[in-house]
Scaffold this motif. Structure first.
Motif, PDB file in Angstrom:
ATOM      1  N   GLY A  57       0.836  -1.199   0.000  1.00  0.00           N
ATOM      2  CA  GLY A  57       0.000   0.000   0.000  1.00  0.00           C
ATOM      3  C   GLY A  57       0.866   1.243   0.000  1.00  0.00           C
ATOM      4  O   GLY A  57       2.104   1.169  -0.005  1.00  0.00           O
ATOM      5  N   CYS A  58       0.208   2.388   0.000  1.00  0.00           N
ATOM      6  CA  CYS A  58       0.893   3.679   0.086  1.00  0.00           C
ATOM      7  C   CYS A  58       0.192   4.509   1.164  1.00  0.00           C
ATOM      8  O   CYS A  58      -1.014   4.357   1.386  1.00  0.00           O
ATOM      9  N   GLY A  59       0.937   5.389   1.779  1.00  0.00           N
ATOM     10  CA  GLY A  59       0.352   6.366   2.711  1.00  0.00           C
ATOM     11  C   GLY A  59      -0.395   5.699   3.851  1.00  0.00           C
ATOM     12  O   GLY A  59       0.090   4.779   4.508  1.00  0.00           O
ATOM     13  N   THR A  60      -1.609   6.179   4.064  1.00  0.00           N
ATOM     14  CA  THR A  60      -2.424   5.649   5.154  1.00  0.00           C
ATOM     15  C   THR A  60      -2.679   4.149   4.986  1.00  0.00           C
ATOM     16  O   THR A  60      -2.684   3.401   5.962  1.00  0.00           O
ATOM     17  N   SER A  61      -2.879   3.708   3.768  1.00  0.00           N
ATOM     18  CA  SER A  61      -3.111   2.276   3.528  1.00  0.00           C
ATOM     19  C   SER A  61      -1.873   1.457   3.901  1.00  0.00           C
ATOM     20  O   SER A  61      -1.984   0.306   4.345  1.00  0.00           O
ATOM     21  N   LEU A  62      -0.713   2.050   3.708  1.00  0.00           N
ATOM     22  CA  LEU A  62       0.530   1.389   4.131  1.00  0.00           C
ATOM     23  C   LEU A  62       0.547   1.246   5.656  1.00  0.00           C
ATOM     24  O   LEU A  62       0.955   0.207   6.191  1.00  0.00           O
ATOM     25  N   ILE A 104      -3.634  -3.073  -0.463  1.00  0.00           N
ATOM     26  CA  ILE A 104      -4.550  -2.252   0.322  1.00  0.00           C
ATOM     27  C   ILE A 104      -4.677  -0.886  -0.338  1.00  0.00           C
ATOM     28  O   ILE A 104      -3.687  -0.180  -0.516  1.00  0.00           O
ATOM     29  N   SER A 105      -5.886  -0.524  -0.723  1.00  0.00           N
ATOM     30  CA  SER A 105      -6.075   0.777  -1.367  1.00  0.00           C
ATOM     31  C   SER A 105      -7.525   1.227  -1.240  1.00  0.00           C
ATOM     32  O   SER A 105      -8.431   0.535  -1.717  1.00  0.00           O
ATOM     33  N   GLN A 106      -7.719   2.335  -0.595  1.00  0.00           N
ATOM     34  CA  GLN A 106      -9.072   2.876  -0.461  1.00  0.00           C
ATOM     35  C   GLN A 106      -9.690   3.080  -1.838  1.00  0.00           C
ATOM     36  O   GLN A 106     -10.756   2.570  -2.126  1.00  0.00           O
ATOM     37  N   SER A 107      -8.984   3.833  -2.682  1.00  0.00           N
ATOM     38  CA  SER A 107      -9.533   4.206  -3.991  1.00  0.00           C
ATOM     39  C   SER A 107      -9.511   3.038  -4.964  1.00  0.00           C
ATOM     40  O   SER A 107     -10.321   2.975  -5.889  1.00  0.00           O
ATOM     41  N   GLY A 108      -8.539   2.157  -4.781  1.00  0.00           N
ATOM     42  CA  GLY A 108      -8.351   1.087  -5.756  1.00  0.00           C
ATOM     43  C   GLY A 108      -7.740   1.582  -7.054  1.00  0.00           C
ATOM     44  O   GLY A 108      -7.739   0.879  -8.066  1.00  0.00           O
ATOM     45  N   GLU A 109      -7.219   2.812  -7.045  1.00  0.00           N
ATOM     46  CA  GLU A 109      -6.682   3.408  -8.273  1.00  0.00           C
ATOM     47  C   GLU A 109      -5.246   3.903  -8.119  1.00  0.00           C
ATOM     48  O   GLU A 109      -4.705   4.481  -9.059  1.00  0.00           O
ATOM     49  N   THR A 110      -4.645   3.749  -6.971  1.00  0.00           N
ATOM     50  CA  THR A 110      -3.293   4.281  -6.754  1.00  0.00           C
ATOM     51  C   THR A 110      -2.307   3.602  -7.712  1.00  0.00           C
ATOM     52  O   THR A 110      -2.218   2.365  -7.754  1.00  0.00           O
ATOM     53  N   ALA A 111      -1.590   4.425  -8.484  1.00  0.00           N
ATOM     54  CA  ALA A 111      -0.773   3.900  -9.585  1.00  0.00           C
ATOM     55  C   ALA A 111       0.270   2.890  -9.093  1.00  0.00           C
ATOM     56  O   ALA A 111       0.432   1.816  -9.686  1.00  0.00           O
ATOM     57  N   SER A 155     -13.086  13.480   1.883  1.00  0.00           N
ATOM     58  CA  SER A 155     -11.935  14.220   2.406  1.00  0.00           C
ATOM     59  C   SER A 155     -10.645  13.591   1.891  1.00  0.00           C
ATOM     60  O   SER A 155     -10.524  12.363   1.839  1.00  0.00           O
ATOM     61  N   VAL A 156      -9.696  14.443   1.502  1.00  0.00           N
ATOM     62  CA  VAL A 156      -8.418  13.922   1.002  1.00  0.00           C
ATOM     63  C   VAL A 156      -7.729  13.098   2.089  1.00  0.00           C
ATOM     64  O   VAL A 156      -7.176  12.029   1.829  1.00  0.00           O
ATOM     65  N   ALA A 157      -7.773  13.590   3.307  1.00  0.00           N
ATOM     66  CA  ALA A 157      -7.156  12.845   4.404  1.00  0.00           C
ATOM     67  C   ALA A 157      -8.031  11.636   4.744  1.00  0.00           C
ATOM     68  O   ALA A 157      -9.208  11.766   5.045  1.00  0.00           O
ATOM     69  N   SER A 158      -7.434  10.480   4.687  1.00  0.00           N
ATOM     70  CA  SER A 158      -8.187   9.245   4.879  1.00  0.00           C
ATOM     71  C   SER A 158      -8.438   8.995   6.365  1.00  0.00           C
ATOM     72  O   SER A 158      -7.536   9.118   7.189  1.00  0.00           O
ATOM     73  N   THR A 159      -9.676   8.685   6.717  1.00  0.00           N
ATOM     74  CA  THR A 159      -9.997   8.416   8.121  1.00  0.00           C
ATOM     75  C   THR A 159     -10.741   7.089   8.245  1.00  0.00           C
ATOM     76  O   THR A 159     -10.202   6.098   8.728  1.00  0.00           O
ATOM     77  N   ALA A 240       1.000  11.100  12.803  1.00  0.00           N
ATOM     78  CA  ALA A 240       1.890  12.145  12.284  1.00  0.00           C
ATOM     79  C   ALA A 240       1.500  12.521  10.858  1.00  0.00           C
ATOM     80  O   ALA A 240       1.502  13.701  10.488  1.00  0.00           O
ATOM     81  N   LEU A 241       1.144  11.515  10.062  1.00  0.00           N
ATOM     82  CA  LEU A 241       0.743  11.796   8.673  1.00  0.00           C
ATOM     83  C   LEU A 241      -0.516  12.677   8.655  1.00  0.00           C
ATOM     84  O   LEU A 241      -0.589  13.661   7.907  1.00  0.00           O
ATOM     85  N   LYS A 242      -1.485  12.319   9.484  1.00  0.00           N
ATOM     86  CA  LYS A 242      -2.726  13.117   9.529  1.00  0.00           C
ATOM     87  C   LYS A 242      -2.405  14.563   9.885  1.00  0.00           C
ATOM     88  O   LYS A 242      -2.875  15.485   9.252  1.00  0.00           O
ATOM     89  N   LEU A 243      -1.602  14.745  10.942  1.00  0.00           N
ATOM     90  CA  LEU A 243      -1.330  16.106  11.393  1.00  0.00           C
ATOM     91  C   LEU A 243      -0.602  16.900  10.317  1.00  0.00           C
ATOM     92  O   LEU A 243      -0.968  18.037  10.010  1.00  0.00           O
ATOM     93  N   LYS A 244       0.419  16.298   9.705  1.00  0.00           N
ATOM     94  CA  LYS A 244       1.199  17.080   8.736  1.00  0.00           C
ATOM     95  C   LYS A 244       0.380  17.413   7.502  1.00  0.00           C
ATOM     96  O   LYS A 244       0.456  18.504   6.967  1.00  0.00           O
ATOM     97  N   GLU A 245      -0.435  16.475   7.023  1.00  0.00           N
ATOM     98  CA  GLU A 245      -1.100  16.743   5.751  1.00  0.00           C
ATOM     99  C   GLU A 245      -2.200  17.796   5.872  1.00  0.00           C
ATOM    100  O   GLU A 245      -2.434  18.528   4.914  1.00  0.00           O
ATOM    101  N   ILE A 246      -2.849  17.887   7.014  1.00  0.00           N
ATOM    102  CA  ILE A 246      -3.926  18.884   7.068  1.00  0.00           C
ATOM    103  C   ILE A 246      -3.578  20.149   7.840  1.00  0.00           C
ATOM    104  O   ILE A 246      -4.195  21.180   7.622  1.00  0.00           O
TER     105      ILE A 246
HETATM  106  C1  F6R Z   1      -3.530  10.112   3.665  1.00  0.00           C
HETATM  107  C2  F6R Z   1      -4.000   9.602   2.399  1.00  0.00           C
HETATM  108  C3  F6R Z   1      -3.030   8.984   1.450  1.00  0.00           C
HETATM  109  C4  F6R Z   1      -3.602   7.692   0.863  1.00  0.00           C
HETATM  110  C5  F6R Z   1      -2.677   7.116  -0.205  1.00  0.00           C
HETATM  111  C6  F6R Z   1      -3.159   5.769  -0.723  1.00  0.00           C
HETATM  112  O1  F6R Z   1      -4.558  10.608   4.456  1.00  0.00           O
HETATM  113  O2  F6R Z   1      -5.169   9.643   2.128  1.00  0.00           O
HETATM  114  O3  F6R Z   1      -1.806   8.752   2.081  1.00  0.00           O
HETATM  115  O4  F6R Z   1      -3.786   6.786   1.907  1.00  0.00           O
HETATM  116  O5  F6R Z   1      -2.563   8.016  -1.257  1.00  0.00           O
HETATM  117  O6  F6R Z   1      -4.427   5.865  -1.264  1.00  0.00           O
HETATM  118  P1  F6R Z   1      -5.296   4.598  -1.562  1.00  0.00           P
HETATM  119  O7  F6R Z   1      -5.624   3.958  -0.254  1.00  0.00           O
HETATM  120  O8  F6R Z   1      -6.499   5.099  -2.285  1.00  0.00           O
HETATM  121  O9  F6R Z   1      -4.467   3.673  -2.409  1.00  0.00           O
END
Ligand code: F6R
Length: 365
Positions: A57-62, A104-111, A155-159, A240-246
């Motif tokens: 995964g990346c970011g929050t999904s990671l 793991i990917s919320q959007s299912g589209e992360t490159a 919201s851009v920030a994933s919760t 930390a990621l949540k705080l920095k990004e928003i």
């Molecule tokens: C942080 C955030 C990003 C995503 C990341 C992966 O709040 O939203 O770090 O988690 O870009 O996105 P998905 O889960 O859609 O693959």
């Protein structure tokens, strides 16, 4: 559309009890002490052949994957590892047919995550998706997997995606664990604990006003450190990621034991340390690290288990989360930190739902 909330992020934080109910509903088997995840789509025999779990995964999904790593190892006795999806795709990953790869990917589209899925498919691994968006590219290309059912995340920030990802990973680990060393009794207990997650989150959200008041004391900071150990280490990274990004405060998540290997040099009078000190294995060590930070003048905000006076004494400020299974406690703790980040950013008048330079879905590498 924001349902009376000032921002989508706050709305989505508050939606979590319902999102989690939807993610969990019908997926726990209380009699067998296991979970029913038909999307995993394998026979008991196939599951028994899995020798390693690789979470991508990346970011929050990671960060959710990092919690999953502990869950698979502790509940299922399966070697598990997490890889950042971009790193995985470019590093000649050693993958075999006995590997279960969970993308793991919320959007299912992360490159990068999508490219990693293609790589793992090509190498013959058993690939599964853990997506929120139904019919997304990763969900389609993995062919099997488990949907979060968290509902749309604007919201851009994933919760809510994060907490549902963790809940589903716990259920996956429970299922694999029951095919291995995890006993029926233990399974039944954990199934009950997972079932109670929505209420734990509700109780955490009830502290919204308290957290908002507390955030006032941290909103003018330039830097912040989040520390934790074990299951709470990934939560420190996510906080930390949540705080920095928003809020645009420079925030770093560290393993509590790493502080004295460098970052402690940065502590000054009043530097915020957000310490994840719930009652889980390793708590006492974290409290020791908190003490070291205090001695250097840091201001400590502790996330502690309800009623844990001993831990609270180490802190300047405290957010309490309900007592629960240590792995499960990652979820209410993460929710507490989402609210903290939200209120700090609100006080700083930031563009919370649309932070600068960020997109909801990163479809370029
Ligand atoms: C942080 C955030 C990003 C995503 C990341 C992966 O709040 O939203 O770090 O988690 O870009 O996105 P998905 O889960 O859609 O693959």
């Amino acid at each position: 559309e924001k349902g009376g909330f000032e921002h989508f992020m706050l709305k989505e934080i508050h939606e979590q009890p319902d999102s989690l109910r939807n993610a969990i509903r019908g997926r726990l088997d209380f009699n067998l002490g296991s979970s029913v995840l038909s999307g995993m789509g394998t026979s008991a025999r196939d599951l028994a052949e899995i020798q390693r779990v690789v979470l991508l995964g990346c970011g929050t999904s990671l960060h959710a994957g990092l919690v999953g790593e502990y869950a698979f190892e502790d509940l299922a006795d399966i070697h598990a590892e997490v890889q950042q999806a971009a790193e995985f795709r470019y590093r000649n990953p050693l993958i075999s047919r006995s590997d279960l790869v969970v993308a793991i990917s919320q959007s299912g589209e992360t490159a990068d995550t999508l490219a990693a899925v293609r790589e793992a498919n090509q190498k013959g691994a058993f690939v599964m998706g853990l997506c929120n968006v139904v019919g997304s590219t990763i969900a389609r290309e993995t062919g099997r997997g488990v949907y979060l059912h968290a509902g749309p995340e604007i919201s851009v920030a994933s919760t809510k995606a994060f907490t549902c990802q963790v809940a589903v990973l716990l259920m996956m680990a429970l299922k694999l664990g029951r095919g291995r060393r995890f006993s029926r009794d233990e399974g039944m207990r954990l199934a009950q604990e997972i079932d109670a997650i929505p209420q734990l989150v509700e109780r955490t959200i009830e502290q919204n006003d308290r957290i908002a008041a507390l955030a006032e004391r941290y909103a003018a900071s330039e830097h912040a450190f989040f520390i934790g150990r074990g299951y709470l280490f990934p939560v420190a990274l996510e906080g930390a990621l949540k705080l920095k990004e928003i809020s645009y405060i420079h925030a770093e998540g560290y393993h509590a034991a790493e502080l004295k290997h460098g970052p402690i040099a940065l502590l000054e009078e009043g530097t915020p340390i957000i310490a994840l000190a719930n009652d889980i294995p390793g708590k006492d060590k974290t409290l020791g690290n908190v003490e070291e930070c205090r001695a250097r003048g840091a201001r400590i905000l502790g996330v502690v288990t309800e009623g844990d006076k001993e831990a609270a004494e180490f802190m300047d400020d405290v957010i309490e989360v309900p007592a629960c299974h240590p792995l499960v406690s990652t979820i209410p703790s993460a929710v507490a930190l989402q609210l903290f980040a939200y209120h700090v950013a609100r006080i700083r008048a930031c563009e919370i739902d649309q932070p600068r330079n960020l997109a909801k879905s990163v479809t370029v590498e």
